[in-house]
Scaffold this active site. Structure first.
Site, PDB file in Angstrom:
ATOM      1  CD  GLU A  93      35.439 -49.191 -31.932  1.00 56.03           C
ATOM      2  OE1 GLU A  93      35.244 -48.367 -31.029  1.00 56.03           O
ATOM      3  OE2 GLU A  93      34.615 -50.070 -32.233  1.00 56.03           O
ATOM      4  CD  GLU A  96      32.120 -53.320 -26.795  1.00 56.17           C
ATOM      5  OE1 GLU A  96      31.066 -52.925 -26.304  1.00 56.17           O
ATOM      6  OE2 GLU A  96      32.552 -52.941 -27.899  1.00 56.17           O
ATOM      7  CG  HIS A 108      54.449 -38.344 -22.180  1.00 53.28           C
ATOM      8  ND1 HIS A 108      55.445 -37.457 -21.827  1.00 53.28           N
ATOM      9  CD2 HIS A 108      54.384 -38.305 -23.527  1.00 53.28           C
ATOM     10  CE1 HIS A 108      55.941 -36.895 -22.914  1.00 53.28           C
ATOM     11  NE2 HIS A 108      55.313 -37.403 -23.970  1.00 53.28           N
ATOM     12  CE  LYS A 128      33.702 -52.875 -30.306  1.00 58.81           C
ATOM     13  NZ  LYS A 128      33.190 -51.688 -30.825  1.00 58.81           N
ATOM     14  CB  CYS A 181      14.295 -52.307 -20.914  1.00 60.21           C
ATOM     15  SG  CYS A 181      14.931 -52.283 -19.250  1.00 60.21           S
ATOM     16  CG  ASN A 218      13.385 -48.938 -22.678  1.00 58.36           C
ATOM     17  OD1 ASN A 218      14.335 -48.840 -21.917  1.00 58.36           O
ATOM     18  ND2 ASN A 218      13.450 -48.611 -23.957  1.00 58.36           N
ATOM     19  N   GLY A 219      13.028 -47.386 -19.531  1.00 63.04           N
ATOM     20  CA  GLY A 219      13.325 -45.986 -19.196  1.00 63.04           C
ATOM     21  C   GLY A 219      13.579 -45.848 -17.715  1.00 63.04           C
ATOM     22  CE  LYS A 232      24.165 -52.566 -31.503  1.00 65.60           C
ATOM     23  NZ  LYS A 232      25.624 -52.553 -31.665  1.00 65.60           N
ATOM     24  CD1 TRP A 292      21.872 -53.626 -19.510  1.00 68.91           C
ATOM     25  CD2 TRP A 292      21.241 -51.644 -18.686  1.00 68.91           C
ATOM     26  NE1 TRP A 292      23.006 -52.946 -19.116  1.00 68.91           N
ATOM     27  CE2 TRP A 292      22.643 -51.740 -18.611  1.00 68.91           C
ATOM     28  CE3 TRP A 292      20.616 -50.493 -18.220  1.00 68.91           C
ATOM     29  CZ2 TRP A 292      23.438 -50.707 -18.103  1.00 68.91           C
ATOM     30  CZ3 TRP A 292      21.407 -49.470 -17.713  1.00 68.91           C
ATOM     31  CH2 TRP A 292      22.798 -49.580 -17.660  1.00 68.91           C
ATOM     32  NE  ARG A 330      15.419 -51.825 -26.722  1.00 69.77           N
ATOM     33  CZ  ARG A 330      15.635 -50.651 -27.286  1.00 69.77           C
ATOM     34  NH1 ARG A 330      16.076 -50.605 -28.526  1.00 69.77           N
ATOM     35  NH2 ARG A 330      15.422 -49.536 -26.650  1.00 69.77           N
TER      36      ARG A 330
HETATM   37  C1  F6R Z   1      30.626 -50.308 -28.206  1.00 65.35           C
HETATM   38  C2  F6R Z   1      29.316 -49.755 -28.386  1.00 65.35           C
HETATM   39  C3  F6R Z   1      28.927 -48.562 -27.580  1.00 65.35           C
HETATM   40  C4  F6R Z   1      28.078 -47.610 -28.436  1.00 65.35           C
HETATM   41  C5  F6R Z   1      27.548 -46.455 -27.572  1.00 65.35           C
HETATM   42  C6  F6R Z   1      26.787 -45.439 -28.383  1.00 65.35           C
HETATM   43  O1  F6R Z   1      30.855 -51.392 -29.028  1.00 65.35           O
HETATM   44  O2  F6R Z   1      28.539 -50.245 -29.148  1.00 65.35           O
HETATM   45  O3  F6R Z   1      30.035 -47.920 -27.065  1.00 65.35           O
HETATM   46  O4  F6R Z   1      28.861 -47.115 -29.473  1.00 65.35           O
HETATM   47  O5  F6R Z   1      26.718 -46.967 -26.566  1.00 65.35           O
HETATM   48  O6  F6R Z   1      25.700 -46.027 -29.013  1.00 65.35           O
HETATM   49  P1  F6R Z   1      24.981 -45.340 -30.247  1.00 65.35           P
HETATM   50  O7  F6R Z   1      25.951 -45.306 -31.359  1.00 65.35           O
HETATM   51  O8  F6R Z   1      23.804 -46.214 -30.515  1.00 65.35           O
HETATM   52  O9  F6R Z   1      24.587 -43.962 -29.811  1.00 65.35           O
END
Ligand code: F6R
Length: 614
Positions: free
Chosen positions: A487, A494, A510, A491, A2, A100-101, A609, A74, A27
């Protein structure tokens, strides 16, 4: 999650709110809304969808009001729809609020309010809060400022809120606990409120970061007044923003994600600059230098993080154990905080977070702090909650990361963690000068090497075209490349919504090997180094089952080239630095697949984000 904005000043609010919400849309983008006062009326416009949908709802006749609030959501409580979109209003329609929260005890409060005749129009916890404020104001006969403070003292949970009152077009009330909130102070008695500084930077550099449990009033006549939840007056601490406007714009790229992938040579360089001194052979990190004894004598390091930051933490585990010879445990912050972990006062806890706002990581930090550990933060956002909650730390200088999928923040985190590992190894006297000097020089050459890897973009795009319709993908790596496999898989899933798994290459046999057939792309990081030959064997195992191999190899490699369906060459570097280089083609691969599938790479579905809820 949010984004909230507020404006009180001398100019029309509409453009400020819409622009601010667009900057904060990363956000959350389930719904958008705004409220403003015009001709003595409190007008609320809101809808399911994005900021552009809100613009359509407002239509051609733009509000001229000079005070207003806006929200991009969000969803937590209640599905994304018009009714659940913020702002929410009090029963009599005189107060509107954005939030937000999460209000954890909203159900109990809601029941009590319903018993007193309140009627609710949404499923949100936020609507309960604005009714509570109305209830307190009417019952106590106090000002809105005071009613907000009193209402919040009954609330459990996290909030950043802005409240607007129809009967007063000269003030906004703001409050914060565990969710970020910043107030910008303009030159002409104008105030800008936002979840982060990106909507503010264009107008002023003077900001106040509200602390937890503070309630503030911005008023045309009296300016900024802050009290804590116990009604004690607080002195605003005005700081200067260092953010640049260009850093939060797309700069000619089609998406923030592509821009951020291409920014990595610079963000890596910025994260090294000023710390590595090739002449003296020393690494300077104040968070380590100031607590030298603790680092020298630590028996154990705990790393807490989530998502991509957790993957960076896994790379750091290998680095710290390899260079500094300290046992390291890497924990998902969300698991760590809820399982009564053993934390010794001699432990050092490294919290890694791009946003510095992730609720679980912040809570893990608080827990470890209570138990006496030294807390070191690796954050990207200056002044963020985690960076303020830690004892010391080192910023990643990646610049604002706006694409929801983390790219440049990951490589910057690994670069900073690399320097931490080397510095601690030096302090503990467990690494030779010769090795440090060689690794420091290798580290310094990374920006150029990453520049070189970015040139594989066209090749990566052509490989993505072949696999864009796949339903599953497997990513394999070993040693330092195992976290990169995780990772890469994250990527892809997501942003393209393809199911993908990352595995340590040797674990494939395994279980996951059962999945392999001619339709399964297997992306293998098979660079030269300690486990190269073992990984080559794993590639053969995949080929024997007709799997399709996309291999990331060291330039000049011949062996893997002879077996793989596709190879992407990356420049040679030390094994310990491979993650920073090998992750780039994986980022590009995901990006191209997602674009070819018509996905929004900057705002993937269901994601946000900054995860400021548990
Ligand atoms: C994936 C991604 C998330 C963040 C996670 C932690 O691309 O961006 O998995 O890495 O939400 O976020 P931060 O680093 O802001 O604590």
């Amino acid at each position: 999650m949010c984004g909230i904005v507020g404006y009180l000043g001398n100019e029309p609010v509409y453009e400020k709110v819409i622009k601010g919400l667009s900057r904060l849309e990363y956000r959350g983008y389930d719904s958008a809304g705004m409220a403003y006062i015009e001709n003595g009326d409190l007008i609320v416009k809101k809808c399911k969808g994005k900021v552009v949908d809100l613009e359509n709802v407002v239509g051609a006749v733009k509000p001229l009001s000079h005070i207003g609030i806006g929200h991009t959501r969000w969803a937590t409580h209640g599905v994304p729809n018009d009714a659940n979109a913020h702002p929410h209003c009090s029963g009599d329609g005189s107060i509107a609020l954005i939030h937000n929260g999460i209000i954890e005890n909203y159900a109990t409060i809601k029941q009590e309010l319903m018993n007193r005749g309140h009627v609710f129009l949404s499923d949100t916890d936020t609507e309960v809060l604005v009714h509570l404020i109305e209830d307190v104001r009417n019952a106590e006969g106090v000002s809105l400022f005071e009613a907000v403070r009193l209402a919040l003292s009954e609330v459990h949970g996290a909030y950043a809120i802005v409240v607007i009152d129809k009967s007063n077009a000269d003030q906004l009330i703001v409050a914060k606990k565990s969710s970020p909130l910043v107030i910008g102070i303009g030159a002409h008695d104008d105030f800008y409120i936002a979840s982060d500084a990106t909507p503010i930077i264009e107008y002023t550099k003077n900001v106040v970061y509200l602390n937890d449990d503070e309630v503030a009033r911005v008023d045309r006549k009296t300016g900024l007044t802050i009290v804590n939840i116990d009604n004690q007056s607080q002195t605003p601490y005005i700081q200067a923003l260092e953010l640049r406007l260009e850093a939060i714009e797309k700069g000619g790229y089609d998406s923030f994600m592509l821009k951020e992938i291409h920014e990595q040579p610079r963000s890596i360089e910025d994260s090294i600059r000023g710390r590595v001194n090739l002449k003296t052979g020393l690494i300077k990190m104040s968070g380590i230098d100031e607590h030298e004894e603790r680092w020298k004598t630590a028996q154990r390091i705990l790393i807490v993080a989530c998502g991509t930051s957790w993957h960076a933490g896994l790379v750091a585990e290998y680095l710290l154990e390899d260079f500094a010879r300290i046992p390291v445990e890497v924990e998902y912050a969300s698991e760590f905080r809820y399982r009564n972990p053993i934390i010794y006062p001699t432990d050092i806890v490294i919290a890694i977070s791009q946003s510095g706002e992730t609720a679980d990581t912040l809570a893990a930090v608080e827990l470890a702090k209570e138990r006496g550990a030294l807390i070191f933060g690796v954050c990207n956002v200056v002044g963020s909650s985690i960076s303020r909650a830690t004892h010391c730390g080192a910023y990643t200088h990646a610049g604002p990361e706006i694409g929801v999928a983390s790219t440049k923040a990951f490589t910057a985190q690994v670069v900073v963690l690399y320097q931490i590992a080397l510095s601690v190894a030096q302090k503990r006297g467990v690494i030779s000068n010769e090795r440090t000097t060689r690794l420091m020089a290798e580290l310094g050459s990374l920006p150029l090497k990453v520049e070189q890897v970015l040139k594989t973009n066209a090749l990566t795009e052509s490989i993505a075209a072949i696999y864009q319709h796949c339903s599953n993908a497997l990513y394999l790596g070993r040693g330092y490349s195992f976290p990169v496999a995780l990772e890469g898989a994250l990527k892809l899933k997501e942003i393209s919504y393809i199911h993908a798994e990352g595995y340590p290459a040797a674990e494939m046999k395994h279980g996951p090997i059962a999945l392999i057939d001619e339709n399964m792309p297997v992306i293998v990081i098979a660079t030269e180094g300690a486990s190269y030959e073992k990984v080559v064997s794993n590639i053969q195992e995949v080929k024997a089952r007709k799997g399709q191999i996309i291999a990331i190899v060291t330039e000049g490699d011949k062996t893997v080239k002879g077996m793989a369906d596709h190879v992407i060459e990356i420049p040679r570097t030390d094994d310990s630095l491979v993650p920073i280089v090998s992750v780039i083609p994986l980022q590009l691969f995901s990006y191209h697949v997602a674009i070819m599938r018509g996905c929004n790479v900057d705002q993937p579905r269901n994601l946000a984000k900054s995860v400021t809820v548990e």
